[in-house]
Design a protein around this motif. Structure first.
Motif, PDB file in Angstrom:
ATOM      1  N   SER A  17     -10.545  -0.393  11.443  1.00 22.27           N
ATOM      2  CA  SER A  17     -11.434   0.650  10.946  1.00 22.27           C
ATOM      3  C   SER A  17     -10.718   1.936  10.570  1.00 22.27           C
ATOM      4  O   SER A  17     -11.371   2.934  10.289  1.00 22.27           O
ATOM      5  N   GLY A  18      -9.400   1.936  10.585  1.00 18.60           N
ATOM      6  CA  GLY A  18      -8.669   3.113  10.125  1.00 18.60           C
ATOM      7  C   GLY A  18      -8.000   3.931  11.201  1.00 18.60           C
ATOM      8  O   GLY A  18      -7.481   5.014  10.910  1.00 18.60           O
ATOM      9  N   SER A  19      -7.969   3.449  12.443  1.00 14.19           N
ATOM     10  CA  SER A  19      -7.393   4.263  13.519  1.00 14.19           C
ATOM     11  C   SER A  19      -5.893   4.461  13.355  1.00 14.19           C
ATOM     12  O   SER A  19      -5.370   5.547  13.655  1.00 14.19           O
ATOM     13  N   THR A  20      -5.178   3.435  12.895  1.00 11.60           N
ATOM     14  CA  THR A  20      -3.737   3.577  12.710  1.00 11.60           C
ATOM     15  C   THR A  20      -3.430   4.614  11.635  1.00 11.60           C
ATOM     16  O   THR A  20      -2.565   5.483  11.804  1.00 11.60           O
ATOM     17  N   LEU A  21      -4.139   4.527  10.528  1.00 11.09           N
ATOM     18  CA  LEU A  21      -3.949   5.493   9.448  1.00 11.09           C
ATOM     19  C   LEU A  21      -4.244   6.908   9.923  1.00 11.09           C
ATOM     20  O   LEU A  21      -3.422   7.827   9.750  1.00 11.09           O
ATOM     21  N   LEU A  22      -5.387   7.109  10.542  1.00 11.34           N
ATOM     22  CA  LEU A  22      -5.760   8.446  10.986  1.00 11.34           C
ATOM     23  C   LEU A  22      -4.778   8.970  12.029  1.00 11.34           C
ATOM     24  O   LEU A  22      -4.351  10.131  11.962  1.00 11.34           O
ATOM     25  N   GLY A  23      -4.418   8.123  12.979  1.00 10.06           N
ATOM     26  CA  GLY A  23      -3.483   8.559  14.012  1.00 10.06           C
ATOM     27  C   GLY A  23      -2.147   8.975  13.436  1.00 10.06           C
ATOM     28  O   GLY A  23      -1.564   9.988  13.848  1.00 10.06           O
ATOM     29  N   GLY A 260      -0.349  -2.048  17.668  1.00 14.88           N
ATOM     30  CA  GLY A 260      -1.126  -1.610  16.524  1.00 14.88           C
ATOM     31  C   GLY A 260      -0.666  -2.318  15.270  1.00 14.88           C
ATOM     32  O   GLY A 260       0.188  -3.211  15.305  1.00 14.88           O
ATOM     33  N   ASN A 261      -1.224  -1.918  14.173  1.00 10.40           N
ATOM     34  CA  ASN A 261      -0.896  -2.535  12.900  1.00 10.40           C
ATOM     35  C   ASN A 261       0.594  -2.404  12.586  1.00 10.40           C
ATOM     36  O   ASN A 261       1.175  -1.333  12.749  1.00 10.40           O
ATOM     37  N   PRO A 262       1.249  -3.480  12.120  1.00  8.52           N
ATOM     38  CA  PRO A 262       2.679  -3.380  11.790  1.00  8.52           C
ATOM     39  C   PRO A 262       2.996  -2.328  10.741  1.00  8.52           C
ATOM     40  O   PRO A 262       4.138  -1.860  10.659  1.00  8.52           O
ATOM     41  N   ASP A 263       2.021  -1.938   9.937  1.00  7.20           N
ATOM     42  CA  ASP A 263       2.281  -0.912   8.929  1.00  7.20           C
ATOM     43  C   ASP A 263       2.576   0.450   9.551  1.00  7.20           C
ATOM     44  O   ASP A 263       3.011   1.369   8.855  1.00  7.20           O
ATOM     45  N   ARG A 264       2.355   0.581  10.872  1.00  5.98           N
ATOM     46  CA  ARG A 264       2.726   1.821  11.552  1.00  5.98           C
ATOM     47  C   ARG A 264       4.228   2.045  11.500  1.00  5.98           C
ATOM     48  O   ARG A 264       4.710   3.154  11.744  1.00  5.98           O
ATOM     49  N   LEU A 265       4.987   0.985  11.197  1.00  9.35           N
ATOM     50  CA  LEU A 265       6.447   1.081  11.141  1.00  9.35           C
ATOM     51  C   LEU A 265       6.948   1.658   9.825  1.00  9.35           C
ATOM     52  O   LEU A 265       8.127   1.991   9.700  1.00  9.35           O
ATOM     53  N   ARG A 266       6.088   1.752   8.825  1.00 15.49           N
ATOM     54  CA  ARG A 266       6.524   2.195   7.500  1.00 15.49           C
ATOM     55  C   ARG A 266       6.572   3.707   7.385  1.00 15.49           C
ATOM     56  O   ARG A 266       5.846   4.419   8.068  1.00 15.49           O
TER      57      ARG A 266
END
Length: 345
Positions: A17-23, A260-266
């Motif tokens: 729901s967008g928590s990784t992006l927002l965080g 969390g989502n692997p995209d957090r690594l980018r």
């Protein structure tokens, strides 16, 4: 304990729901630490028993300078027996079904169950260490367990705010259709069933939290990220300007997220924009199944019972948290959790 209580923005709601992006956006503000899904510190980080368990900085969690320091400073250290104990208590006390009980304890309507105080004492210790290592203004915890959010509201040594993020369940159903390295597939009906349960539990938390609760929609974050992140910052007690520019772009640096989502690594400049691919990519039968299971809450959150399907297929971003692209046009902001996450109810 001396000094101010750590301020925690605990994100709740269903997955993707967008928590990784927002965080990660908030993590760009000085004094703010996005710690990802901290619930999994013990199982994934210490015991290395889950998927996608490296720190957001790319190092194994125990080798990350921040988390190595946090774990070493805990009263009981980071021994495996402590991690096993914490993971066992989480399963026994913090599943979604436990939300009403934890709220009743916070309201003084029933005695606190054995193990709750022990579990939360460890969480508070972790928050204090993170606050001392760069999160002195705000810690963003995207664990998304309503029962944990409920229990944390009762801590007098923490300043806890609960942020409830919702997303159209048809979009999350599309994301769950296929297996990925870090998440198991799920049928649209099952995904929406969990969507309903987690959001209802999150609303129960909001009724007790009062002014310490805010609900936002993923779609609003994707359409106007600067306005929505500013609203979240004010709710969290910060007066900073949003790090997102007027066109929805933000340069993302390193973070220290647990799971969390692997995209957090980018890293790099990320463009945030809406993604409603589900309207064309999700078969009609799947839309119907996802809609039926989520129907009790759809209109409450402003989602139509009968969504409009475009007449022609349009190009969209990979399944994710809004539509966002990173360096070289790669997807940069997807949200998820370990494969067993759906069993938390």
């Amino acid at each position: 304990m001396t000094g101010p209580s750590p301020r925690v923005l605990y994100i709740t709601g269903w997955m993707r729901s967008g928590s990784t992006l927002l965080g990660n956006v908030l993590n760009e503000i000085p004094g703010v630490r996005h710690v990802g899904e901290l619930y999994y510190l013990w199982r994934n980080g210490v015991l290395d028993a889950g998927t996608n368990s490296s720190c957001g900085c790319g190092s194994p969690l125990r080798e990350c300078p921040l988390w190595a320091g946090v774990l070493a400073a805990l009263p009981e250290g980071s021994a495996d027996h402590t991690a096993h104990r914490m993971a066992t208590l989480q399963q026994a006390l913090l599943r979604t079904r436990h939300t009403p009980a934890r709220l009743a304890e916070v309201r003084g309507e029933r005695p606190t169950a054995p193990g709750v105080t022990e579990l939360l004492d460890h969480s508070a210790s972790v928050y204090r260490q993170v606050a001392a290592l760069g999160g002195d203004r705000l810690i963003v915890d995207g664990s998304k367990y309503p029962a944990e959010a409920a229990a944390l509201l009762g801590r007098t040594d923490l300043d806890v705010r609960v942020l409830h993020i919702v997303r159209d369940p048809r979009a999350t159903a599309l994301s769950y259709r296929s297996a990925k390295d870090y998440i198991d597939p799920m049928s649209p009906a099952r995904s929406s069933g969990y969507w309903t349960a987690f959001n209802l539990a999150s609303e129960l938390v909001g009724r007790t939290a009062g002014e310490r609760y805010l609900r936002i929609r993923h779609e609003d974050l994707a359409r106007d990220p600067r306005e929505v992140t500013t609203r979240v910052l004010r709710f969290a007690g910060l007066d900073d300007e949003s790090p997102v520019d007027g066109s929805g772009r933000i340069p993302l640096g390193a973070n220290h997220t647990v799971t969390g989502n692997p995209d957090r690594l980018r890293r790099g400049v990320t463009q945030i924009r809406p993604d409603e691919r589900w309207r064309t990519a999700l078969p009609g039968t799947d839309i119907a199944a996802a809609t039926a299971a989520a129907a009790p809450l759809l209109t409450r959150y402003g989602y139509p019972l009968a969504p409009v399907r475009p007449s022609r297929t349009t190009t969209g971003a990979p399944q994710g948290s809004g539509r966002s692209s990173g360096p070289a046009g790669r997807p940069a902001s997807r949200t998820s959790g370990p494969p067993s996450r759906g069993e938390g109810s």
